[in-house]
Design an enzyme around this catalytic site. Structure first.
Site, PDB file in Angstrom:
ATOM      1  N   ARG A 271       2.219  -1.930   3.672  1.00  0.00           N
ATOM      2  CA  ARG A 271       2.863  -0.984   4.598  1.00  0.00           C
ATOM      3  C   ARG A 271       1.876   0.012   5.203  1.00  0.00           C
ATOM      4  O   ARG A 271       2.272   1.050   5.716  1.00  0.00           O
ATOM      5  CB  ARG A 271       4.019  -0.235   3.919  1.00  0.00           C
ATOM      6  N   LEU A 272       0.601  -0.296   5.144  1.00  0.00           N
ATOM      7  CA  LEU A 272      -0.422   0.558   5.748  1.00  0.00           C
ATOM      8  C   LEU A 272      -0.708   0.049   7.161  1.00  0.00           C
ATOM      9  O   LEU A 272      -1.816  -0.381   7.494  1.00  0.00           O
ATOM     10  CB  LEU A 272      -1.683   0.579   4.883  1.00  0.00           C
TER      11      LEU A 272
END
Length: 297
Positions: A271-272
């Site tokens: 989720r970066l």
């Protein structure tokens, strides 16, 4: 309906099997959600389904890995001056047959009613992209979007020209968010597009009082209101019988979202995600410029 969609309504628990891509990276290929029996205080859906036999345990969402091997999205990958140019590039990528994206022009249009601030969203097709912005076509007489954007005769909405579009291309793990002000196209511009539609769609534009309630025929217990719409269509067919050149209705036409802010989002592992946003800078007496910044995911 696809098999995976059908399973959504019948599966109570699913086991997710990680499929290793390399010794360090794993992704989850099963995306089925679990629909649980309705019980007091129980959640109906965990998305995705739990990886264990216990359906109350939520599973792990799939990773975004398409861009990992090439180092993700970098500032140098983007056009330094124009989000319109950059969108055209990404849209061209989404149109390639190997992506499997059948309708890359599909997007979500969101508007907000004033003074309540109540937001509404709907799926639409972007039909045109020009140096000014993103163009869709629709009913702007009776529709909810018309009420939100231009106000209503009863005064329940005063009109709010701000709108947003969201494009989501899952096979590429890319998202584009557009925020801007809406403006109507000229009648001549709308007529040019209207002429490209099949005859049935042109008659449909004349026939539908979009978002109006369709009342059932009390004499027909099987009618749920569709008969009223069919009646309007027949009236339009009679009105334009024998005419090939059908004029665009006054209440129907093009809407251009002139962007003030455009974000390009590339999915990344854990989720970066990579996010870059263009913001318009208005110049007094000169051509507007765009800033480009990276945002935290």
């Amino acid at each position: 309906m696809r098999a995976s969609c059908r399973r959504l309504f019948s599966v109570s628990a699913v086991t997710l099997r990680p499929k290793p891509l390399n010794p360090r990276v794993a992704t989850f290929t099963t995306k089925t959600m679990a629909l649980h029996p309705a019980q007091d205080g129980a959640k109906l859906i965990f998305a995705p389904a739990g990886a264990s036999a216990d359906p109350s345990v939520p599973g792990q969402a799939a990773q975004f890995l398409k861009a990992e091997t090439r180092g993700g999205l970098r500032r140098s990958d983007l056009d330094p001056d124009s989000p319109i140019t950059q969108f055209h590039k990404w849209f061209t990528d989404a149109c390639q047959p190997e992506t499997g994206i059948s309708h890359p022009e599909t997007c979500t249009l969101s508007t907000a009613q004033l003074p309540s601030g109540r937001v509404s969203s709907r799926m639409v097709y972007m039909k045109e992209l020009d140096p000014k912005g993103f163009v869709i076509y629709s009913n702007f007489g009776t529709s909810g979007k018309a009420r939100d954007l231009f106000g209503s005769e009863d005064g329940s909405s005063t009109g709010n020209p701000w709108a947003s579009l969201v494009f989501w291309w899952e096979p590429l793990e890319r998202q584009v968010r557009v925020e801007g002000r809406a403006e109507r196209l000229t009648r001549e511009e709308s007529q040019a597009y209207f002429d490209t539609r099949v005859r049935g769609s042109r008659l449909g534009a004349w026939s539908s009082k979009q978002s109006a309630v369709l009342h059932p025929d009390p004499a027909d217990p099987d009618d749920d209101g569709r008969r009223q719409l069919d009646k309007w269509v027949k009236e339009s067919e009679q009105r334009f019988e024998g005419e090939e050149k059908i004029p665009v209705p006054e209440f129907w036409g093009g809407l251009r979202i002139v962007p003030e802010r455009v974000e390009f989002w590339q999915g990344r592992q854990n989720r970066l995600h990579d996010r870059f946003v263009y913001d318009r800078v208005h110049q007094d007496g000169g051509e507007d410029k765009w800033t480009l910044e990276r945002l935290s995911p």
